[in-house]
Design a protein around this motif. Structure first.
Motif, mmCIF file in Angstrom:
data_model
loop_
_atom_site.group_PDB
_atom_site.id
_atom_site.type_symbol
_atom_site.label_atom_id
_atom_site.label_comp_id
_atom_site.label_asym_id
_atom_site.label_seq_id
_atom_site.Cartn_x
_atom_site.Cartn_y
_atom_site.Cartn_z
ATOM 1 N N VAL A 1 44.842 32.030 49.978
ATOM 2 C CA VAL A 1 44.304 32.872 48.914
ATOM 3 C C VAL A 1 43.223 32.093 48.175
ATOM 4 N N LEU A 2 42.122 32.763 47.854
ATOM 5 C CA LEU A 2 41.018 32.133 47.135
ATOM 6 C C LEU A 2 41.216 32.308 45.636
ATOM 7 N N ASP A 3 41.227 31.194 44.899
ATOM 8 C CA ASP A 3 41.405 31.304 43.453
ATOM 9 C C ASP A 3 40.064 31.511 42.756
ATOM 10 N N HIS A 4 40.096 31.606 41.441
ATOM 11 C CA HIS A 4 38.885 31.901 40.669
ATOM 12 C C HIS A 4 37.887 30.750 40.675
ATOM 13 N N HIS A 5 38.314 29.582 41.136
ATOM 14 C CA HIS A 5 37.428 28.421 41.189
ATOM 15 C C HIS A 5 36.868 28.203 42.587
ATOM 16 N N TRP B 1 39.446 50.879 40.158
ATOM 17 C CA TRP B 1 40.084 51.675 39.102
ATOM 18 C C TRP B 1 40.125 50.911 37.788
ATOM 19 N N THR B 2 40.511 49.631 37.859
ATOM 20 C CA THR B 2 40.718 48.844 36.639
ATOM 21 C C THR B 2 39.478 48.073 36.206
ATOM 22 N N ASN B 3 38.339 48.293 36.911
ATOM 23 C CA ASN B 3 37.088 47.610 36.547
ATOM 24 C C ASN B 3 37.244 46.095 36.586
ATOM 25 N N GLU B 4 38.088 45.637 37.549
ATOM 26 C CA GLU B 4 38.386 44.228 37.788
ATOM 27 C C GLU B 4 39.240 43.586 36.690
ATOM 28 N N ARG B 5 39.868 44.406 35.866
ATOM 29 C CA ARG B 5 40.959 43.854 35.034
ATOM 30 C C ARG B 5 42.012 43.277 35.976
ATOM 31 N N TRP B 6 42.258 43.984 37.067
ATOM 32 C CA TRP B 6 43.119 43.497 38.128
ATOM 33 C C TRP B 6 42.269 43.105 39.323
ATOM 34 N N THR B 7 42.736 42.100 40.060
ATOM 35 C CA THR B 7 41.907 41.448 41.071
ATOM 36 C C THR B 7 42.264 41.888 42.482
ATOM 37 N N SER B 8 41.239 42.209 43.256
ATOM 38 C CA SER B 8 41.383 42.383 44.701
ATOM 39 C C SER B 8 41.021 41.043 45.329
ATOM 40 N N THR B 9 42.031 40.273 45.672
ATOM 41 C CA THR B 9 41.843 38.851 45.945
ATOM 42 C C THR B 9 41.438 38.587 47.396
ATOM 43 N N LEU B 10 40.435 37.744 47.563
ATOM 44 C CA LEU B 10 40.044 37.315 48.902
ATOM 45 C C LEU B 10 41.132 36.452 49.526
ATOM 46 N N HIS B 11 41.425 36.728 50.775
ATOM 47 C CA HIS B 11 42.411 35.925 51.500
ATOM 48 C C HIS B 11 42.026 35.869 52.973
ATOM 49 N N GLY C 1 39.897 23.073 65.071
ATOM 50 C CA GLY C 1 40.344 22.963 63.688
ATOM 51 C C GLY C 1 39.742 23.999 62.760
ATOM 52 N N GLU C 2 38.756 24.772 63.236
ATOM 53 C CA GLU C 2 38.112 25.772 62.411
ATOM 54 C C GLU C 2 38.358 27.189 62.917
ATOM 55 N N LEU C 3 39.294 27.334 63.830
ATOM 56 C CA LEU C 3 39.584 28.633 64.407
ATOM 57 C C LEU C 3 40.135 29.567 63.329
ATOM 58 N N THR C 4 39.632 30.785 63.301
ATOM 59 C CA THR C 4 40.015 31.736 62.276
ATOM 60 C C THR C 4 40.996 32.749 62.823
ATOM 61 N N GLY C 5 42.199 32.781 62.231
ATOM 62 C CA GLY C 5 43.166 33.787 62.629
ATOM 63 C C GLY C 5 42.752 35.156 62.129
ATOM 64 N N MET C 6 42.384 35.216 60.863
ATOM 65 C CA MET C 6 41.888 36.450 60.249
ATOM 66 C C MET C 6 40.899 36.033 59.184
ATOM 67 N N GLY C 7 39.668 36.532 59.294
ATOM 68 C CA GLY C 7 38.607 36.075 58.414
ATOM 69 C C GLY C 7 38.777 36.497 56.972
ATOM 70 N N GLU C 8 37.942 35.915 56.114
ATOM 71 C CA GLU C 8 37.993 36.197 54.685
ATOM 72 C C GLU C 8 37.797 37.685 54.439
ATOM 73 N N HIS C 9 38.684 38.278 53.648
ATOM 74 C CA HIS C 9 38.554 39.699 53.365
ATOM 75 C C HIS C 9 39.387 40.059 52.139
ATOM 76 N N THR C 10 39.077 41.189 51.570
ATOM 77 C CA THR C 10 39.939 41.826 50.596
ATOM 78 C C THR C 10 40.575 43.032 51.275
ATOM 79 N N ASP C 11 41.758 43.423 50.819
ATOM 80 C CA ASP C 11 42.371 44.628 51.376
ATOM 81 C C ASP C 11 41.686 45.853 50.799
ATOM 82 N N TYR C 12 41.825 46.956 51.521
ATOM 83 C CA TYR C 12 40.948 48.087 51.278
ATOM 84 C C TYR C 12 41.425 49.049 50.200
ATOM 85 N N GLY C 13 42.728 49.270 50.115
ATOM 86 C CA GLY C 13 43.229 50.411 49.370
ATOM 87 C C GLY C 13 43.766 50.092 47.984
ATOM 88 N N ILE C 14 44.970 50.635 47.704
ATOM 89 C CA ILE C 14 45.574 50.490 46.387
ATOM 90 C C ILE C 14 46.428 49.236 46.314
#
Length: 355
Positions: A235-239, A263-273, A208-221
């Motif tokens: 997707v991980l939300d702000h909470h 680039w945006t100084n986190e005005r835009w989010t690179s979201t953990l998923h 039940g805890e098998l990970t298909g793809m671990g927590e990460h942010t994407d790398y590029g643009i």
């Protein structure tokens, strides 16, 4: 069509945005609406669904068919298409990577990700007038699967078109010149990663805890993701709460990468998923996806946009090559990423909450 996508009351949704005004010669007012919707989604959650992308259905059908044909091959036959860990091409078998290490943090259960993948990307030969590094712009390895190269190349071209359309929208949303991103992406180190989440019964202990793809942010643009409608992407939300995300009919999932957050100084989010496909009757339900990573020119220097500096930049300047190299060294070679402190802290906070 977009709306707030995350709030303390616990509701969460990924907005659906029609980008056709940027493809079918929409007027300035129509484009302004789209740009505002993109800005809202990028600021709040970092994920969105786009429709109106106009990728022909026949291209998608042929692409997914050859992807299925490749992953149906025997494992030893697929392993013949493996490359060195530092070369982002060819086949990656199950449990050969750990995406959470791209952030400098290991998954809670310390188990390598069980997905398998096949990567193709832009080759140095596409830019004969430039002296590009052959490890980053590597020659593709094409499997002996009927129509594979043609069908994958056709989809690659369509996904690239969509990615460039999105950066044009990004420029409008950020009040930048329309061609701002062109100088950072005119020899972009783009990669298409085809993913298959499935293992034969008996290969692993399904707890039940098998990970298909671990927590990460994407790398590029920006990432352009085709995915089927099997649950698994979270997707991980702000909470610090994980939410399932499944595309609506005909939609592509879009998320921003670390370089856009820088680039945006986190005005835009690179979201953990992450990906945790469901277990049905003791087996992992098969799930497929294909992620087109639009990462920018390898020699481009990324520093905070003047309009986003505010009280000060959260990030030091870094080249695309330095950033991507550190990410891949983590996920593929097990070397913790020294540049991912902020993202790693977000993963650890989620782990401490037991989620």
């Amino acid at each position: 069509m977009s709306a707030p996508v995350d709030n303390p009351a616990g509701t969460f949704s990924v907005p659906v945005i029609d980008i056709s005004p940027y493809i079918a010669n929409g007027d300035a007012a129509e484009r302004a609406v789209v740009a505002a919707q993109i800005d809202d989604a990028a600021s709040v959650v970092g994920f969105m669904q786009i429709v109106g992308h106009q990728i022909p259905s026949v291209v998608l059908e042929e692409f997914t068919a050859v992807m299925d044909d490749f992953f149906a091959l025997p494992i030893e036959q697929k392993k013949a298409y493996r490359t060195a860990p530092e070369i982002n091409r060819g086949y990656a078998p199950p449990k050969s990577e750990s995406l959470s290490l791209s952030l400098g943090v290991e998954s809670a259960n310390r188990m390598n990700d069980f997905f398998e993948a096949f990567n193709v990307g832009v080759e140095a030969s596409s830019y004969p007038d430039l002296d590009l590094p052959t490890d980053q712009y590597a020659t593709n390895t094409w499997p002996e699967v009927e129509h594979f190269q043609a069908a994958v190349s056709a989809y690659f071209g369509e996904a690239s078109r969509v990615a460039h359309t999105l950066t044009r929208i990004f420029a409008d949303a950020l009040d930048l010149p329309p061609d701002f991103f062109d100088g950072y992406t005119d020899h972009s180190v783009d990669v298409l990663r085809m993913n298959n989440y499935a293992l034969p019964p008996g290969d692993v202990d399904l707890d039940g805890e098998l990970t298909g793809m671990g927590e990460h942010t994407d790398y590029g643009i920006v990432t352009v993701l085709w995915a089927d409608q099997v649950r698994g992407l979270q997707v991980l939300d702000h909470h610090g709460i994980w939410h399932d995300v499944t595309p609506v009919d005909g939609a592509l999932l879009i998320n921003l990468g670390d370089l856009m957050a820088r680039w945006t100084n986190e005005r835009w989010t690179s979201t953990l998923h992450r990906v945790k496909p469901p277990i049905v009757d003791g087996s992992i339900e098969r799930r497929r996806s294909a992620a087109f990573f639009h990462d920018g020119n390898i020699d481009a220097m990324i520093s905070t946009l003047p309009s986003c500096v505010g009280a000060g930049s959260r990030y030091s300047p870094i080249t695309v090559g330095e950033h991507i190299g550190a990410k891949l060294a983590g996920s593929r070679a097990g070397q913790p990423n020294p540049y991912a402190r902020r993202e790693a802290d977000r993963v650890r906070q989620a782990m401490r909450r037991g989620l």
